[in-house]
Design a protein around this motif. Structure first.
Motif, short mmCIF file in Angstrom:
data_model
loop_
_atom_site.label_atom_id
_atom_site.label_comp_id
_atom_site.label_asym_id
_atom_site.label_seq_id
_atom_site.Cartn_x
_atom_site.Cartn_y
_atom_site.Cartn_z
N LEU A 153 0.82 -1.21 0.00
CA LEU A 153 0.00 0.00 0.00
C LEU A 153 0.86 1.26 0.00
CD1 LEU A 153 -2.88 -1.15 2.35
CD2 LEU A 153 -3.00 -0.70 -0.10
N GLU A 154 2.05 1.20 0.58
CA GLU A 154 2.94 2.36 0.54
C GLU A 154 3.39 2.62 -0.90
OE1 GLU A 154 7.27 2.58 2.04
OE2 GLU A 154 6.05 3.31 3.70
N ALA A 155 3.73 1.54 -1.63
CA ALA A 155 4.13 1.71 -3.03
C ALA A 155 2.98 2.27 -3.86
CB ALA A 155 4.59 0.36 -3.59
N ILE A 156 1.76 1.77 -3.62
CA ILE A 156 0.60 2.29 -4.34
C ILE A 156 0.38 3.77 -4.01
CG2 ILE A 156 -1.91 2.14 -4.54
CD1 ILE A 156 -1.65 -0.89 -4.07
N ALA A 157 0.56 4.12 -2.72
CA ALA A 157 0.38 5.51 -2.29
C ALA A 157 1.34 6.44 -3.01
CB ALA A 157 0.57 5.62 -0.78
N ALA A 205 2.92 5.87 -5.86
CA ALA A 205 2.64 5.87 -7.29
C ALA A 205 1.45 6.76 -7.62
CB ALA A 205 2.39 4.44 -7.78
N VAL A 206 0.39 6.66 -6.83
CA VAL A 206 -0.81 7.46 -7.06
C VAL A 206 -0.52 8.94 -6.87
CG1 VAL A 206 -3.11 7.99 -6.15
CG2 VAL A 206 -2.44 5.62 -6.53
N ALA A 207 0.16 9.28 -5.76
CA ALA A 207 0.45 10.69 -5.48
C ALA A 207 1.35 11.29 -6.55
CB ALA A 207 1.12 10.82 -4.11
N LEU A 208 2.35 10.55 -6.99
CA LEU A 208 3.25 11.05 -8.02
C LEU A 208 2.53 11.22 -9.35
CD1 LEU A 208 6.09 11.86 -8.89
CD2 LEU A 208 6.58 9.44 -9.31
N ARG A 209 1.71 10.23 -9.70
CA ARG A 209 0.99 10.30 -10.98
C ARG A 209 0.04 11.49 -11.00
NH1 ARG A 209 -0.75 11.18 -15.00
NH2 ARG A 209 -1.71 9.88 -16.61
N LEU A 210 -0.70 11.71 -9.93
CA LEU A 210 -1.65 12.82 -9.88
C LEU A 210 -0.93 14.17 -9.85
CD1 LEU A 210 -4.37 11.48 -7.42
CD2 LEU A 210 -4.49 11.65 -9.92
N ALA A 251 -0.64 21.94 -6.82
CA ALA A 251 -0.59 20.72 -7.62
C ALA A 251 -0.38 19.48 -6.76
CB ALA A 251 0.54 20.81 -8.65
N PHE A 252 0.14 19.68 -5.55
CA PHE A 252 0.45 18.55 -4.68
C PHE A 252 -0.63 18.25 -3.64
CE2 PHE A 252 4.68 20.19 -5.89
CZ PHE A 252 5.25 19.03 -6.40
N ALA A 253 -1.51 19.21 -3.34
CA ALA A 253 -2.39 19.09 -2.18
C ALA A 253 -3.27 17.83 -2.22
CB ALA A 253 -3.26 20.35 -2.05
N GLU A 254 -4.11 17.71 -3.23
CA GLU A 254 -5.01 16.57 -3.28
C GLU A 254 -4.28 15.24 -3.51
OE1 GLU A 254 -8.10 17.61 -6.02
OE2 GLU A 254 -9.05 19.00 -4.63
N PRO A 255 -3.23 15.19 -4.34
CA PRO A 255 -2.47 13.94 -4.45
C PRO A 255 -1.89 13.48 -3.11
CG PRO A 255 -1.96 15.34 -6.30
CD PRO A 255 -2.78 16.16 -5.37
N LEU A 256 -1.40 14.43 -2.30
CA LEU A 256 -0.84 14.07 -1.00
C LEU A 256 -1.92 13.55 -0.06
CD1 LEU A 256 1.74 16.94 -0.40
CD2 LEU A 256 2.23 14.51 -0.72
N ILE A 257 -3.10 14.14 -0.12
CA ILE A 257 -4.20 13.66 0.71
C ILE A 257 -4.54 12.22 0.37
CG2 ILE A 257 -6.68 13.90 1.15
CD1 ILE A 257 -6.30 16.94 0.93
N LEU A 258 -4.69 11.94 -0.92
CA LEU A 258 -5.04 10.58 -1.34
C LEU A 258 -3.92 9.60 -1.04
CD1 LEU A 258 -6.98 8.66 -2.70
CD2 LEU A 258 -6.07 9.37 -4.93
N GLY A 259 -2.68 9.99 -1.33
CA GLY A 259 -1.54 9.11 -1.06
C GLY A 259 -1.41 8.79 0.42
N THR A 260 -1.59 9.79 1.26
CA THR A 260 -1.49 9.57 2.71
C THR A 260 -2.59 8.64 3.20
OG1 THR A 260 -0.53 11.78 3.00
CG2 THR A 260 -1.39 10.70 4.97
N ALA A 261 -3.80 8.81 2.69
CA ALA A 261 -4.91 7.95 3.10
C ALA A 261 -4.63 6.49 2.73
CB ALA A 261 -6.20 8.43 2.46
N ILE A 262 -4.11 6.26 1.54
CA ILE A 262 -3.79 4.89 1.12
C ILE A 262 -2.68 4.32 2.01
CG2 ILE A 262 -2.83 3.48 -0.74
CD1 ILE A 262 -4.12 5.47 -2.72
N GLY A 263 -1.66 5.13 2.28
CA GLY A 263 -0.57 4.68 3.13
C GLY A 263 -1.03 4.35 4.54
#
Length: 257
Positions: free
Chosen positions: A20-24, A26-31, A121-133
């Motif tokens: 899940l950390e790797a997914i987090a 990847a998702v945050a970077l992609r977004l 550009a980072f705000a919402e990706p960080l929120i989603l990535g942190t939630a997954i992590g």
């Protein structure tokens, strides 16, 4: 539920934290990359965008590791240096990573001569990535050391030591969901470039400062853990912006869409 809760894919099982950390990440970077490309107002060249992201990643890694060390210094004089080395190898702190990433981005922008705000550009990706992590942290159980203190509340979770504890990882996921909705709501009102990121940082640091009082952490100074002290420092950095950021002002044409 028995912790850690392994993730099964066919006949193969994986530990939840690294998956899940790797997914987090990847998702945050992609977004983040998508947002950078779509935000024409930034006016950054592809090379500048790349270096800003690299600067943030490097700063985030350094900040996360440094704060892990400070957070668990008690393991040195309690005779558990091996445990500390294990945490340094595997552990990270979101607060340390966030503040380190901010420092990395700002230093990179100074080097490149970039003056415009890039944080939105980072705000919402960080929120989603942190939630997954954080879901990975929850499924990992005790070894992740992100659980809360004992509780008698009905939603307390036994992570494997026979003690019902606050599932602080789930509290954080809930908070992040509300913060994401809050940023969506804030977009309806007048704001400047970079404001959404500042709102995210201030809100998250305030939340972490409060929630960490119900975590069994080592309190290094004035009853606060190293993470809480870092939260105070981060909030003070943005302190002068708080009245403007959280005061809603309607506008017929928002400064950014």
């Amino acid at each position: 539920m028995q912790f850690p809760v392994y993730l099964s894919f066919g006949s193969v099982s994986f530990h939840p934290h690294p998956v899940l950390e790797a997914i987090a990440y990847a998702v945050a970077l992609r977004l983040s990359l998508r947002n950078f490309r779509q935000d024409a107002q930034l006016g950054l060249s592809p090379e500048q965008r790349t270096w800003v992201i690299v600067g943030g990643l490097l700063g985030g890694v350094c900040g996360a590791k440094i704060l892990v060390l400070l957070q668990h210094l008690d393991l040195v004089w309690t005779g558990e240096p091996i445990a500390l080395l294990g945490l340094l190898a595997q552990g990270k702190t979101v607060v340390g990573g966030l503040l380190g990433a901010i420092a990395g981005v700002e230093l990179t922008k100074v080097k490149l001569g970039v003056t415009q705000a890039t944080g939105d550009a980072f705000a919402e990706p960080l929120i989603l990535g942190t939630a997954i992590g954080r879901m990975g942290c929850f499924l990992t159980g005790l070894s992740d050391k992100t659980y809360g203190i004992a509780t008698t509340l009905p939603w307390g979770v036994d992570f494997g030591d026979g003690i019902l504890r606050h599932p602080t990882q789930l509290y954080e996921i809930l908070f992040l969901g509300l913060l994401w909705l809050g940023l969506k709501f804030r977009r309806r009102y007048d704001y400047q470039s970079g404001d959404l990121f500042k709102i995210y940082v201030i809100s998250y640091l305030m939340f972490r400062f409060c929630i960490d009082f119900i975590k069994p952490d080592f309190h290094i100074l004035i009853g606060c853990s190293a993470i809480q002290i870092a939260c105070i420092v981060g909030i003070l950095i943005y302190y002068s912006h708080i009245p403007r950021l959280f005061l809603l002002r309607s506008a017929t044409a928002p400064s950014r869409s």
